[in-house]
Enzyme design. Structure first.
Site, PDB file in Angstrom:
ATOM      1  CG  LEU A 121      -1.972  -1.052   1.459  1.00 24.87           C
ATOM      2  CD1 LEU A 121      -2.704  -1.093   2.733  1.00 24.87           C
ATOM      3  CD2 LEU A 121      -2.968  -1.051   0.346  1.00 24.87           C
ATOM      4  CG  ASP A 122       0.541   4.288  -2.891  1.00 24.97           C
ATOM      5  OD1 ASP A 122       1.179   3.525  -3.351  1.00 24.97           O
ATOM      6  OD2 ASP A 122      -0.726   4.741  -3.480  1.00 24.97           O
ATOM      7  CE  LYS A 123       5.409   8.728   4.686  1.00 24.11           C
ATOM      8  NZ  LYS A 123       6.554   9.863   4.760  1.00 24.11           N
TER       9      LYS A 123
END
Length: 290
Positions: A121-123
């Site tokens: 998942l993106d940050k």
């Protein structure tokens, strides 16, 4: 020749800027003494280099990082990732990542590639991730991802009134000029996102999104491409003008992976987990509903 020029010839595996920094810090010595980079050398001098460790050299180290574990057994671990936590070490984030926390939580993961992480998942996206605790489980989960049988659903708050449910079927590739961004591109890889309208607010819509593919930034790129970028997205927000009210105060993309379903690698049973909206996302929806 100048000392820095000689060093560049002697240590071509290092950049000139890195060598210059080490000279300035006194980590490169000439005849046992720290000298200026412009110092002339004639040949026959003794050079010693004490290179400090590169951050990436210690990237995969165990760190005590709190993990919100939803499920754990001998084969898999499912966790609820908070916004702000980077999944893999990389440029600018060599420590303090999910991978570092996993190695501390379960040291045997050091024997599994990427500490068992099979998707990301993106940050600043929150939500559910599955981690394989064994090589066999990792192979099985990767095959499920490739077969697109892992069910992933997201909650996304977007700008504007989305008229109806729909899908975006558009290939995604690296942006032609801004290499840190992705974009819809005819030369990109196949990508499909389905969305369903759950709620409409003043200036925003809450969507449930599901993926047929797992491209980098897929939901963010696809929704921006149809004129409904994610609220708070600092990268894919063009075309909506300045946000106002509660929408202007949300400082990350409003995206949460709330449901995850897969076939357990050992038991063969279909399993599913859900993670509630994080507090900041829930508070934003409450403010919009007033």
């Amino acid at each position: 020749m100048r000392f820095d020029q000689a060093l560049a010839r002697m240590f071509p595996e290092h950049s000139r800027s890195r060598l210059a920094a080490w000279v300035k810090q006194g980590q490169v010595r000439l005849d046992h003494a720290a000298v200026d980079a412009k110092r002339k050398v004639w040949g026959g001098e003794r050079v010693s280099l004490s290179a400090p460790p590169e951050p990436r050299d210690s990237a995969e180290q165990a760190e005590a990082i709190a993990l919100d574990i939803v499920h754990e057994d001998s084969a898999v671990l499912v966790l609820n990732k908070p916004a702000g936590l980077v999944v893999h070490p990389g440029s600018g984030n060599w420590q303090g990542t999910l991978l570092n926390g996993l190695l501390h939580h379960h040291p045997p993961l050091a024997a599994v590639p990427r500490a068992g992480i099979v998707h990301r998942l993106d940050k600043d996206t929150s939500g559910l991730l599955v981690v394989a605790k064994t090589l066999e489980a990792q192979t099985d989960l990767v095959r499920q991802l490739q077969a697109r049988t892992v069910a992933r659903k997201y909650l996304a708050l977007v700008h504007g009134a989305v008229a109806r449910d729909g899908s975006v079927d558009a290939p995604i590739g690296r942006h032609q000029t801004q290499r840190t961004r992705m974009a819809v591109s005819e030369h990109g890889r196949e990508a499909r996102t389905h969305y369903r309208v759950l709620e409409r607010y003043a200036g925003a819509s809450l969507l449930e999104c599901s993926l047929d593919t797992g491209r980098t930034h897929q939901i963010r790129v696809h929704l921006q491409s149809i004129g409904h970028p994610l609220v708070g997205d600092p990268v894919y927000r063009a075309g909506r003008g300045a946000a106002v009210g509660p929408l202007a105060n949300f400082k990350r993309q409003a995206l949460h992976a709330y449901r995850l379903g897969l076939v357990h690698p050992q038991s063969g049973k279909t399993m599913q987990w859900e993670a509630p909206l994080p507090a900041d996302f829930r508070l934003l929806l409450d403010d919009l509903a007033v």
